[in-house]
Design a protein around this motif. Sequence first.
Motif, PDB file in Angstrom:
ATOM      1  N   ILE A  20       2.057 -11.612   9.421  1.00  0.00           N
ATOM      2  CA  ILE A  20       1.439 -10.311   9.708  1.00  0.00           C
ATOM      3  C   ILE A  20       2.527  -9.344  10.132  1.00  0.00           C
ATOM      4  N   ASN A  21       2.556  -8.186   9.487  1.00  0.00           N
ATOM      5  CA  ASN A  21       3.535  -7.168   9.843  1.00  0.00           C
ATOM      6  C   ASN A  21       3.135  -6.464  11.132  1.00  0.00           C
ATOM      7  N   GLU A  22       4.040  -6.449  12.090  1.00  0.00           N
ATOM      8  CA  GLU A  22       3.812  -5.760  13.365  1.00  0.00           C
ATOM      9  C   GLU A  22       2.459  -6.127  13.958  1.00  0.00           C
ATOM     10  N   VAL A  23       2.335  -7.415  14.223  1.00  0.00           N
ATOM     11  CA  VAL A  23       1.063  -7.952  14.729  1.00  0.00           C
ATOM     12  C   VAL A  23       0.654  -7.259  16.035  1.00  0.00           C
TER      13      VAL A  23
ATOM     14  N   VAL B 119      12.279  -8.675  14.039  1.00  0.00           N
ATOM     15  CA  VAL B 119      12.382  -7.512  14.934  1.00  0.00           C
ATOM     16  C   VAL B 119      12.265  -6.234  14.093  1.00  0.00           C
ATOM     17  N   GLN B 120      11.369  -5.336  14.481  1.00  0.00           N
ATOM     18  CA  GLN B 120      11.235  -4.053  13.772  1.00  0.00           C
ATOM     19  C   GLN B 120      11.376  -2.935  14.797  1.00  0.00           C
ATOM     20  N   THR B 121      12.485  -2.223  14.694  1.00  0.00           N
ATOM     21  CA  THR B 121      12.818  -1.253  15.737  1.00  0.00           C
ATOM     22  C   THR B 121      13.157   0.099  15.131  1.00  0.00           C
ATOM     23  N   TYR B 122      12.642   1.145  15.751  1.00  0.00           N
ATOM     24  CA  TYR B 122      12.927   2.504  15.291  1.00  0.00           C
ATOM     25  C   TYR B 122      13.511   3.400  16.378  1.00  0.00           C
ATOM     26  N   SER B 123      13.048   3.200  17.644  1.00  0.00           N
ATOM     27  CA  SER B 123      13.466   4.133  18.696  1.00  0.00           C
ATOM     28  C   SER B 123      13.249   3.480  20.057  1.00  0.00           C
TER      29      SER B 123
ATOM     30  N   THR C 112      13.684  -7.179  10.452  1.00  0.00           N
ATOM     31  CA  THR C 112      12.866  -7.058   9.242  1.00  0.00           C
ATOM     32  C   THR C 112      12.561  -5.602   8.899  1.00  0.00           C
ATOM     33  N   GLU C 113      12.784  -4.690   9.862  1.00  0.00           N
ATOM     34  CA  GLU C 113      12.710  -3.249   9.579  1.00  0.00           C
ATOM     35  C   GLU C 113      13.555  -2.495  10.584  1.00  0.00           C
ATOM     36  N   ASN C 114      14.264  -1.479  10.075  1.00  0.00           N
ATOM     37  CA  ASN C 114      14.990  -0.545  10.925  1.00  0.00           C
ATOM     38  C   ASN C 114      15.334   0.635  10.029  1.00  0.00           C
TER      39      ASN C 114
ATOM     40  N   PHE D 250       4.514   6.246   1.203  1.00  0.00           N
ATOM     41  CA  PHE D 250       3.314   6.707   1.910  1.00  0.00           C
ATOM     42  C   PHE D 250       3.374   6.267   3.369  1.00  0.00           C
ATOM     43  N   GLU D 251       3.623   7.225   4.260  1.00  0.00           N
ATOM     44  CA  GLU D 251       3.791   6.901   5.674  1.00  0.00           C
ATOM     45  C   GLU D 251       2.426   6.977   6.391  1.00  0.00           C
ATOM     46  N   TRP D 252       1.476   6.188   5.908  1.00  0.00           N
ATOM     47  CA  TRP D 252       0.182   6.006   6.580  1.00  0.00           C
ATOM     48  C   TRP D 252      -0.498   7.331   6.911  1.00  0.00           C
ATOM     49  N   LEU D 253      -0.895   7.524   8.153  1.00  0.00           N
ATOM     50  CA  LEU D 253      -1.661   8.734   8.506  1.00  0.00           C
ATOM     51  C   LEU D 253      -0.902  10.019   8.177  1.00  0.00           C
TER      52      LEU D 253
ATOM     53  N   ALA E 257      16.637  -2.769   5.744  1.00  0.00           N
ATOM     54  CA  ALA E 257      16.481  -1.337   6.009  1.00  0.00           C
ATOM     55  C   ALA E 257      15.089  -0.891   5.567  1.00  0.00           C
ATOM     56  N   TRP E 258      14.442  -0.134   6.426  1.00  0.00           N
ATOM     57  CA  TRP E 258      13.198   0.536   6.029  1.00  0.00           C
ATOM     58  C   TRP E 258      13.535   1.987   5.749  1.00  0.00           C
ATOM     59  N   SER E 259      13.436   2.389   4.509  1.00  0.00           N
ATOM     60  CA  SER E 259      12.811   1.689   3.408  1.00  0.00           C
ATOM     61  C   SER E 259      13.653   1.887   2.160  1.00  0.00           C
TER      62      SER E 259
ATOM     63  N   GLY F 238       8.729  12.495  15.276  1.00  0.00           N
ATOM     64  CA  GLY F 238       8.491  13.077  16.596  1.00  0.00           C
ATOM     65  C   GLY F 238       9.068  12.236  17.729  1.00  0.00           C
ATOM     66  N   TYR F 239       9.619  11.074  17.409  1.00  0.00           N
ATOM     67  CA  TYR F 239      10.281  10.289  18.460  1.00  0.00           C
ATOM     68  C   TYR F 239      11.795  10.443  18.370  1.00  0.00           C
ATOM     69  N   GLU F 240      12.483   9.897  19.392  1.00  0.00           N
ATOM     70  CA  GLU F 240      13.912  10.160  19.508  1.00  0.00           C
ATOM     71  C   GLU F 240      14.765   9.445  18.451  1.00  0.00           C
TER      72      GLU F 240
ATOM     73  N   HIS G  38       0.816  -1.218   0.000  1.00  0.00           N
ATOM     74  CA  HIS G  38       0.000   0.000   0.000  1.00  0.00           C
ATOM     75  C   HIS G  38       0.847   1.265   0.000  1.00  0.00           C
ATOM     76  N   GLN G  39       2.051   1.183   0.549  1.00  0.00           N
ATOM     77  CA  GLN G  39       2.894   2.366   0.671  1.00  0.00           C
ATOM     78  C   GLN G  39       3.621   2.711  -0.624  1.00  0.00           C
ATOM     79  N   VAL G  40       3.712   1.737  -1.537  1.00  0.00           N
ATOM     80  CA  VAL G  40       4.473   1.999  -2.766  1.00  0.00           C
ATOM     81  C   VAL G  40       3.709   1.739  -4.067  1.00  0.00           C
TER      82      VAL G  40
ATOM     83  N   THR H 238      10.244  11.001   5.325  1.00  0.00           N
ATOM     84  CA  THR H 238      10.993  10.357   4.246  1.00  0.00           C
ATOM     85  C   THR H 238      11.993   9.356   4.837  1.00  0.00           C
ATOM     86  N   PHE H 239      11.670   8.069   4.672  1.00  0.00           N
ATOM     87  CA  PHE H 239      12.477   6.968   5.205  1.00  0.00           C
ATOM     88  C   PHE H 239      13.385   6.350   4.139  1.00  0.00           C
ATOM     89  N   GLY H 240      13.315   6.826   2.892  1.00  0.00           N
ATOM     90  CA  GLY H 240      13.936   6.089   1.793  1.00  0.00           C
ATOM     91  C   GLY H 240      15.435   6.216   1.683  1.00  0.00           C
TER      92      GLY H 240
HETATM   93  C1  BGC Z   1       5.772  -0.091   9.511  1.00  0.00           C
HETATM   94  C2  BGC Z   1       6.013   0.627   8.203  1.00  0.00           C
HETATM   95  C3  BGC Z   1       6.256   2.099   8.465  1.00  0.00           C
HETATM   96  C4  BGC Z   1       7.490   2.226   9.323  1.00  0.00           C
HETATM   97  C5  BGC Z   1       7.973   3.631   9.593  1.00  0.00           C
HETATM   98  C6  BGC Z   1       6.611   0.381  10.643  1.00  0.00           C
HETATM   99  O1  BGC Z   1       5.785   0.542  11.741  1.00  0.00           O
HETATM  100  O2  BGC Z   1       5.842  -1.479   9.330  1.00  0.00           O
HETATM  101  O3  BGC Z   1       4.928   0.396   7.361  1.00  0.00           O
HETATM  102  O4  BGC Z   1       6.342   2.841   7.297  1.00  0.00           O
HETATM  103  O5  BGC Z   1       7.257   1.591  10.556  1.00  0.00           O
HETATM  104  O6  BGC Z   1       7.125   4.328  10.444  1.00  0.00           O
END
Ligand code: BGC
Length: 415
Positions: free
Chosen positions: A158-161, A278-282, A330-332, A375-378, A368-370, A304-306, A20-22, A384-386
């Motif tokens: 399922i992504n991020e169940v 594991v999907q980690t951002y902050s 699977t994402e970072n 399209f970052e959802w809401l 690496a995401w992404s 808006g997060y650290e 959906h994002q691409v 820009t994560f690319g």
């Molecule tokens: C999601 C992605 C999203 C990314 C960056 C994850 O929660 O799987 O779809 O774009 O984080 O916020």
Amino acid sequence: MSDKFQFPEGFVWGTATAAHQVEGNNVNSDFWVMEHLPETIFVEPSGDAIDQYHRYADDIGMIADLGFNSYRFSVEWARIEPERGRFSAAAINHYRRVLETCKAHGLQTMVTMHHFTSPRWLIEDGGWLNIASAEKFANYCAFVIQELGDLIDSVCTINEVNIPRMVALLWAGGEPQEGMPDFMSFANTASAAFGVEMQAFAPFFFAGSPEARDVMLAAHRQAVIAMKAVKPTLPIGVTVAMQDMQALPGGERKRDELRYEIQDVYFEATKGDDFFGVQTYSRDRIDANGAAGPEEGVELTQMGYEFWPEALGATIRYAAEKTGLPIFVTENGIGTADDTRRQAYYERALACVADCLRDGLDVRGYYAWSAFDNFEWLLGYRPTFGLIAVDRATQVRTVKPSGKWLGTVASSNQL
Ligand code: BGC
């Protein structure tokens, strides 16, 4: 002698996206409906996205040329089963061409079956609150493996169940702020658009109750069984959104309580899986009342997060200890307009992966995401994560310096 860290032979280096994002024009999905409501809480609709539905061949070529050896992407349930029980041969043929293109470029394929979006008919039928959805999901997954399993190297069900619970417990707890979208009036019109009562309005992302969690975990388990029946050798796992949940003084109990609901419960449901994503951002700082927000003075990302790349080391270790499964990151990644900060983020996050490997943890790969700004959802197209920028007016792609850098790490298998 070089002081570079050598990753194990066969380490998987990939980038990730979600349909959906691409892809663009995902018109039979629940998100498409929600994005176009007058009371929508999306800042803009997904529209053409980055038109990967038509440009996949060039996009996959770019990922391979950068030096990666795998692509993680999702297939779209709303395209494959646009009406309940009616599967689209054209959609399957499309994804066959996508998978074949990956193979032609020497890329391993990691396919996600559900990445936030569902067919709109599923929501009309009670969505992720209806236990019958678990079997429908399993049937769809089995169908995909029957048709395409010969080209799929591994599957995330399922992504991020856990993200619906995380949103409900951690982020949605605060008082409504001025200027914040009004979720109740949105949910009111959105449920009407799907012809369901408010209490039965359950698109994945907004289904944050324990009942919905149980439907999602049942869907995961049934899907694993159904896909293994078709292709017993297929490696299958689930992915979990793993913030590093840090207790502030006095917040230990609250942290443990929240972490149990948001992470531990899901680990228990991975018994019988082949790997864990594991999907980690902050990180999230927790005090006695819950989420305490960012620490003063710490750099923030566009989300808006650290800016906190070290969260990855902590979450890999926690997941490995609790699940005992091989780990894939699977994402970072990071949403930032300053590409030098992206490279800095990846350098520090990958140093944590290297430390985990040195300590003998079974980490098999890193996505690496992404691959592309998307399209970052809401929040629409603002964050820009690319590793690759996209001009959405012309759909022209431009590799960012961080993309070149990470591609070189990937192809040399060294940091
Ligand atoms: C999601 C992605 C999203 C990314 C960056 C994850 O929660 O799987 O779809 O774009 O984080 O916020």
